[in-house]
Design a protein around this motif. Structure first.
Motif, PDB file in Angstrom:
ATOM      1  N   ILE A  86       0.931  -1.321  -0.122  1.00  0.00           N
ATOM      2  CA  ILE A  86       0.034  -0.046  -0.167  1.00  0.00           C
ATOM      3  C   ILE A  86       0.916   1.295   0.023  1.00  0.00           C
ATOM      4  N   ALA A  87       0.433   2.145  -0.899  1.00  0.00           N
ATOM      5  CA  ALA A  87       1.293   3.134  -1.165  1.00  0.00           C
ATOM      6  C   ALA A  87       1.217   4.400   0.200  1.00  0.00           C
ATOM      7  N   ALA A  88       2.062   5.479   0.005  1.00  0.00           N
ATOM      8  CA  ALA A  88       1.696   6.345   0.879  1.00  0.00           C
ATOM      9  C   ALA A  88       1.413   7.617   0.172  1.00  0.00           C
ATOM     10  N   CYS A  89       0.733   8.587   0.847  1.00  0.00           N
ATOM     11  CA  CYS A  89       0.520  10.038   0.143  1.00  0.00           C
ATOM     12  C   CYS A  89       1.788  10.778  -0.038  1.00  0.00           C
ATOM     13  N   PRO A  90       2.124  11.177  -1.164  1.00  0.00           N
ATOM     14  CA  PRO A  90       3.426  11.778  -1.364  1.00  0.00           C
ATOM     15  C   PRO A  90       3.352  13.161  -1.111  1.00  0.00           C
ATOM     16  N   THR A  91       2.277  13.864  -0.626  1.00  0.00           N
ATOM     17  CA  THR A  91       2.260  15.141  -0.082  1.00  0.00           C
ATOM     18  C   THR A  91       2.388  15.160   1.299  1.00  0.00           C
ATOM     19  N   HIS A  92       1.595  14.350   2.393  1.00  0.00           N
ATOM     20  CA  HIS A  92       1.616  14.161   3.785  1.00  0.00           C
ATOM     21  C   HIS A  92       2.172  13.037   4.185  1.00  0.00           C
ATOM     22  N   HIS A  93       2.954  12.307   3.344  1.00  0.00           N
ATOM     23  CA  HIS A  93       3.746  10.963   3.860  1.00  0.00           C
ATOM     24  C   HIS A  93       2.916  10.195   4.967  1.00  0.00           C
ATOM     25  N   VAL A  94       1.654  10.093   4.593  1.00  0.00           N
ATOM     26  CA  VAL A  94       0.863   9.074   5.501  1.00  0.00           C
ATOM     27  C   VAL A  94       0.436   8.061   4.729  1.00  0.00           C
TER      28      VAL A  94
END
Length: 202
Positions: A189-197
């Protein structure tokens, strides 16, 4: 017969003044309530209703902006253009550039960003055409069907009752600026590239 007495028939045939009554033949005028008038009125009402409903697609525009971000390298190719557009979309979606903007204003700004490139404009059009799901074109059944070759692919025929490609699970950033579709269960599962969550399945 006496002189000076008008003949009775003359009184009957003397033209009498009367008020002009407009008719349907009067140039430039149509009687109120005609079929043509009702038809144009109904058309205008439909047009107003359609314009009122245009705001419904704001959700589709915003979803397209979230969903397109993972596909930007594929659509644009140029790393500089990808970074620039990705950052602009993230800032617009999270409201960091203009606090207090309405959904309609954000959708208008997003549409302008996506319409600036032919491939991203195509992506937006495809997402809006998939209402109300608003999936990326690569996750829509017709695209998946072409990717697998339909009922027959590379000489192999799908078994009877095979439903075809399985739709990927949708994951989203809790902050509402990024959407990602997991291609298969083996992909982390990837993480949000903006918020790193971590992204959340929705």
């Amino acid at each position: 017969m006496g002189v000076g007495v008008p003949h009775p028939q003359r009184r009957l045939t003397t033209p009498q003044p009367h008020a002009h009554t407009p008719t349907s033949s009067t140039p430039g005028r149509k009687p109120h309530g005609t079929k043509s008038t009702r038809k144009h009125k109904k058309k205008d009402e439909k047009g107003k209703e359609k314009r009122r409903g245009m705001g419904v697609d704001d959700d589709g525009v915003l979803e397209a902006a979230r969903a397109i971000r993972p596909y930007l390298p594929r659509l644009l190719g140029d790393p500089g253009a990808v970074e620039k557009l990705d950052q602009a979309l993230a800032e617009t979606l999270t409201g960091t550039t203009a606090a207090g903007t309405t959904t309609g204003q954000t959708a208008t700004a997003v549409r302008a960003l996506l319409d600036a490139h032919a491939n991203t404009a195509w992506f937006l059009t495809a997402v809006l055409a998939d209402a109300p799901a608003y999936r990326p074109p690569y996750q829509q059944p017709r695209y998946l069907h072409r990717q697998t070759g339909g009922a027959s692919y590379r000489g192999m025929t799908a078994p009877a009752g095979d439903p075809g490609p399985v739709a990927a699970d949708r994951y989203a950033c809790p902050h509402g600026d990024y959407v990602w579709y997991r291609p298969d269960i083996g992909t982390p599962i990837a993480a949000c590239p903006t918020h790193h969550v971590p992204l959340v399945r929705t």
